[in-house]
Design a protein around this motif. Structure first.
Motif, mmCIF file in Angstrom:
data_model
loop_
_atom_site.group_PDB
_atom_site.id
_atom_site.type_symbol
_atom_site.label_atom_id
_atom_site.label_comp_id
_atom_site.label_asym_id
_atom_site.label_seq_id
_atom_site.Cartn_x
_atom_site.Cartn_y
_atom_site.Cartn_z
ATOM 1 N N PRO A 1 35.672 33.544 41.839
ATOM 2 C CA PRO A 1 35.150 32.147 40.755
ATOM 3 C C PRO A 1 36.289 32.085 39.592
ATOM 4 O O PRO A 1 36.540 32.689 38.853
ATOM 5 C CB PRO A 1 34.488 33.056 39.554
ATOM 6 C CG PRO A 1 33.876 34.312 39.693
ATOM 7 C CD PRO A 1 34.390 34.917 41.255
ATOM 8 N N ALA A 2 37.635 31.647 40.544
ATOM 9 C CA ALA A 2 38.863 32.233 40.625
ATOM 10 C C ALA A 2 39.307 31.234 39.548
ATOM 11 O O ALA A 2 39.953 31.339 38.830
ATOM 12 C CB ALA A 2 40.326 32.223 41.619
ATOM 13 N N ASP B 1 40.033 31.940 33.878
ATOM 14 C CA ASP B 1 40.485 32.860 33.016
ATOM 15 C C ASP B 1 40.071 34.262 33.210
ATOM 16 O O ASP B 1 41.374 35.199 33.272
ATOM 17 C CB ASP B 1 40.877 32.091 31.583
ATOM 18 C CG ASP B 1 41.299 30.830 31.772
ATOM 19 O OD1 ASP B 1 42.119 30.509 31.961
ATOM 20 O OD2 ASP B 1 40.668 30.247 30.983
ATOM 21 N N TYR B 2 39.065 34.496 33.132
ATOM 22 C CA TYR B 2 38.066 35.353 33.257
ATOM 23 C C TYR B 2 36.192 35.551 33.928
ATOM 24 O O TYR B 2 35.999 34.929 33.239
ATOM 25 C CB TYR B 2 37.996 36.232 31.632
ATOM 26 C CG TYR B 2 37.562 37.310 31.979
ATOM 27 C CD1 TYR B 2 38.404 38.746 31.893
ATOM 28 C CD2 TYR B 2 35.273 37.318 31.691
ATOM 29 C CE1 TYR B 2 37.476 40.254 31.367
ATOM 30 C CE2 TYR B 2 35.055 38.586 31.612
ATOM 31 C CZ TYR B 2 35.857 39.785 31.216
ATOM 32 O OH TYR B 2 35.431 41.139 31.659
ATOM 33 N N TYR B 3 36.702 36.888 34.839
ATOM 34 C CA TYR B 3 35.017 36.475 34.938
ATOM 35 C C TYR B 3 34.595 37.587 35.555
ATOM 36 O O TYR B 3 35.721 39.112 35.369
ATOM 37 C CB TYR B 3 35.031 35.374 36.108
ATOM 38 C CG TYR B 3 36.118 36.582 37.872
ATOM 39 C CD1 TYR B 3 35.810 37.557 39.064
ATOM 40 C CD2 TYR B 3 36.981 36.152 38.099
ATOM 41 C CE1 TYR B 3 36.398 38.452 39.500
ATOM 42 C CE2 TYR B 3 37.947 36.515 39.083
ATOM 43 C CZ TYR B 3 37.232 37.045 39.728
ATOM 44 O OH TYR B 3 38.096 38.143 41.141
ATOM 45 N N SER B 4 33.699 38.342 35.607
ATOM 46 C CA SER B 4 32.903 39.824 35.519
ATOM 47 C C SER B 4 31.263 39.295 36.148
ATOM 48 O O SER B 4 30.928 38.683 34.859
ATOM 49 C CB SER B 4 32.842 40.318 33.876
ATOM 50 O OG SER B 4 32.134 41.298 34.311
ATOM 51 N N LEU C 1 34.631 22.593 36.720
ATOM 52 C CA LEU C 1 34.078 22.639 35.825
ATOM 53 C C LEU C 1 35.409 23.320 35.168
ATOM 54 O O LEU C 1 35.996 22.703 33.934
ATOM 55 C CB LEU C 1 32.833 23.231 35.951
ATOM 56 C CG LEU C 1 31.554 23.251 34.291
ATOM 57 C CD1 LEU C 1 32.439 21.815 33.236
ATOM 58 C CD2 LEU C 1 30.656 23.618 34.051
ATOM 59 N N PRO C 2 35.536 24.618 35.408
ATOM 60 C CA PRO C 2 36.348 25.946 34.650
ATOM 61 C C PRO C 2 37.568 24.552 34.957
ATOM 62 O O PRO C 2 38.522 25.344 33.637
ATOM 63 C CB PRO C 2 36.185 26.995 35.643
ATOM 64 C CG PRO C 2 35.500 26.689 36.450
ATOM 65 C CD PRO C 2 34.326 25.616 36.626
ATOM 66 N N MET C 3 37.614 23.736 36.263
ATOM 67 C CA MET C 3 39.261 23.769 35.997
ATOM 68 C C MET C 3 39.728 23.174 34.876
ATOM 69 O O MET C 3 40.434 22.758 34.265
ATOM 70 C CB MET C 3 39.531 23.269 37.475
ATOM 71 C CG MET C 3 39.693 24.165 38.601
ATOM 72 S SD MET C 3 40.136 22.969 39.783
ATOM 73 C CE MET C 3 39.444 24.136 41.303
ATOM 74 N N LEU D 1 37.242 27.940 45.549
ATOM 75 C CA LEU D 1 38.476 27.830 44.804
ATOM 76 C C LEU D 1 38.448 26.557 44.572
ATOM 77 O O LEU D 1 38.842 26.101 42.799
ATOM 78 C CB LEU D 1 39.833 27.821 44.536
ATOM 79 C CG LEU D 1 40.426 28.451 43.573
ATOM 80 C CD1 LEU D 1 40.620 28.013 41.444
ATOM 81 C CD2 LEU D 1 42.628 28.410 43.630
ATOM 82 N N GLU D 2 38.900 25.705 45.900
ATOM 83 C CA GLU D 2 39.041 23.895 45.159
ATOM 84 C C GLU D 2 37.702 23.265 45.075
ATOM 85 O O GLU D 2 38.352 22.167 44.402
ATOM 86 C CB GLU D 2 39.633 23.802 46.609
ATOM 87 C CG GLU D 2 38.462 23.422 47.338
ATOM 88 C CD GLU D 2 38.033 25.371 48.603
ATOM 89 O OE1 GLU D 2 38.397 25.774 47.979
ATOM 90 O OE2 GLU D 2 37.996 25.504 49.668
#
Ligand SMILES: [Ca+2]
Length: 544
Positions: A169-170, A173-176, A146-148, A141-142
């Motif tokens: 992939p925390a 907002d959403y992952y699958s 890019l998503p951050m 996560l750290e």
């Protein structure tokens, strides 16, 4: 029905609900009622966000970004890149993105395998900085920058499909996401849920992965996101990764077509002591991965017939998977058009690296050679890019995050990223004078997976490529011969003739060697932590 191919096809995926909604959307009265209901539902939280630039109306709103990446889809198998396969029309929908937007001709990965390439895309960093050198590494996560950063810019973020970075992939907002490589048929997805990662699983029984991944993305776009914000969706196909299993409806696609062979099928390049006989071929010679055997080619054929039969079956299976990707790209585009989002959506299409389709008598990726190192990269953005344009700046996958962040309104690249934004290229501006003059490459997984590819690094400039094969693991094991290779890409685009020992090129080789050294230092990609490798580099650096 969502298929414009000439062969038999069935409806793609489980779109019924989504397309019913689109039908309703086309009716003004129903649309007005739905809008009213949505406003009521949004209630107080909508009021709280009215100051955001992203609800200021379409003109003032940051663009949505749809980043579509397939796994191992190489430029030779995309019509817009005009290879020997273009006449087969393998990718009409991806080609349409190029016709309506910009095709990038010199985009490269810095390490041609799945996990490191994906890590560079998410972090904007080279492997030694982000810690992902090979397929065994992971991205926590750290480091999911890019998503951050996209979230900070006010985006709704989602990661759907093949992730392959092991940790949750925390930051999205959403992952699958598929577990590891995932399965072609009846795929499972890891999602957020009551149990800790990675134990929340949903299954898409009876489906092909390309259809299932697209279903999940369409469902997120329609039902699961906050529509007041622009979206950033990473939509990652598993296809056309080996062993190339297509959806059943493509079984007859190209069935009676003879796939054109590359000129250098069965004709390996001169290479060097480091590379002759290495890698894995399509036929029987130097083919430790046994592609043709895995594809069921009869062993009693003579060498040439065996390789050619292997090539035909290999390419047909690969292109059937590509067709499934291309048809599903159309579903995404159709959805954006139907919902009025297309003009304000940046659509990027890429693959996580290149791939050999028989060129150099090779299959797979890993090598610094063009077919493997080069990534397809096509961008459509009706509100922002001139139609039918092309670009030839030297770009690599560490540049993707800075570019997407600039498009999202973050003009200054975060200082921890090593890549550089090329958003100016999308705007049609001239290449900055201080743009890089070469791209750096490093492959670490010496002799992994029976593919017999030696570890190496190098740089690719506008015209020339310089490579050093150091030939050992990070700890110095399994040593194979070390050697240099040098190619003139203008006169020898297929890298058949190693010119390293040719005295005519001595000056340019010395110049590129200095650039290679400087680049490795600038990027913190030296071998200080790998003394066995450094000893080999030192022993060969001045070799003529
Ligand atoms: Ca890959």
């Amino acid at each position: 029905m969502n298929c414009d191919s000439s062969f038999d096809c069935k409806p793609l995926g489980n779109d019924k609900n989504i397309y019913m909604k689109i039908l309703f959307r086309k009716r003004p009265l129903v649309r007005a009622l739905l809008a009213g209901l949505a406003l009521c539902w949004g209630g107080v939280s909508l009021c709280a966000e009215t100051k955001s630039a992203h609800v200021a109306g379409k003109k003032g709103r940051s663009p949505n970004i749809l980043f579509i990446m397939s796994d191992d889809h190489t430029t030779q198998a995309i019509g817009a890149y005009g290879s020997r396969l273009a006449n087969l029309n393998p990718t009409p929908n991806i080609d349409a993105l190029a016709n309506n937007g910009m095709r990038f001709d010199r985009v490269f990965c810095n390490n041609s395998i799945c996990t490191p390439s994906r890590a560079s895309i998410i972090t904007g960093q080279y492997p030694q900085r982000n810690g992902v050198l090979d397929l065994n590494d992971s991205l926590g996560l750290e480091n999911q920058y890019l998503p951050m950063e996209m979230k900070k810019a006010g985006y709704q973020t989602a990661m759907i499909g093949k992730w392959h970075l092991k940790k949750e992939p925390a930051a999205f907002d959403y992952y699958s996401v598929l577990p590891g490589q995932g399965k072609y048929h009846n795929p499972a997805f890891r999602v957020r849920g009551d149990k800790p990662w990675p134990r929340n699983i949903i299954k898409k029984t009876g489906m092909h992965s390309s259809d299932a991944i697209t279903d999940v993305s369409l469902d997120w776009l329609e039902n699961r996101r906050d529509k007041r914000k622009p979206f950033f969706l990473m939509h990652h196909f598993k296809a056309p990764h080996d062993l190339f299993e297509n959806a059943k409806r493509y079984d007859n696609y190209l069935k009676d077509v003879e796939i054109p062979e590359p000129e250098n099928l069965l004709r390996p390049p001169d290479g060097s002591a480091a590379t002759r006989g290495m890698g894995s071929g399509v036929g029987r010679t130097h083919a430790p991965w046994t592609l043709a055997k895995k594809l069921g080619i009869l062993e009693n054929l003579d060498e040439r017939s065996y390789a050619q039969a292997g090539y035909q079956k290999y390419l047909k299976r690969y292109l059937r998977c590509v067709k499934g990707v291309d048809d599903n790209v159309k579903r995404l585009i159709d959805y954006l058009r139907e919902t009025g989002e297309l003009d304000n959506t940046v659509i990027i299409y890429t693959g996580d690296q290149g791939f050999f389709l028989g060129e150099h008598d090779l299959m797979d990726k890993r090598w610094i050679y063009e077919e493997s190192m080069r990534m397809p990269f096509i961008v459509q953005w009706p509100n922002g890019i001139q139609k039918g344009s092309a670009n030839n700046w030297l770009i690599n996958n560490t540049d993707f995050a800075p570019t997407m962040l600039e498009l999202a309104g973050i003009a200054k690249t975060p200082p921890y990223m090593q890549g550089r934004s090329f958003a100016a290229a999308l705007r049609g501006e001239a290449k900055p004078h201080d743009w890089r003059t070469s791209v750096y490459y490093r492959y670490w997984m010496h002799l992994a997976h029976s593919l017999k590819v030696p570890a190496h690094f190098g740089i690719r400039g506008d015209r020339y490529k310089l490579i050093f094969f150091y030939g050992c693991t990070p700890k110095g094991a399994k040593q194979t011969p070390a050697a240099w290779e040098f190619y003139d890409l203008k006169n020898d685009p297929f890298e058949m003739h190693n010119l390293y020992a040719n005295p005519e090129y001595r000056e340019i080789i010395a110049k590129m060697k200095a650039e290679l050294k400087r680049t490795r230092e600038d990027l913190d990609e030296t071998d200080e932590k790998y003394p066995k490798i450094q000893t080999i580099i030192d022993a060969h650096w001045l070799q003529k």
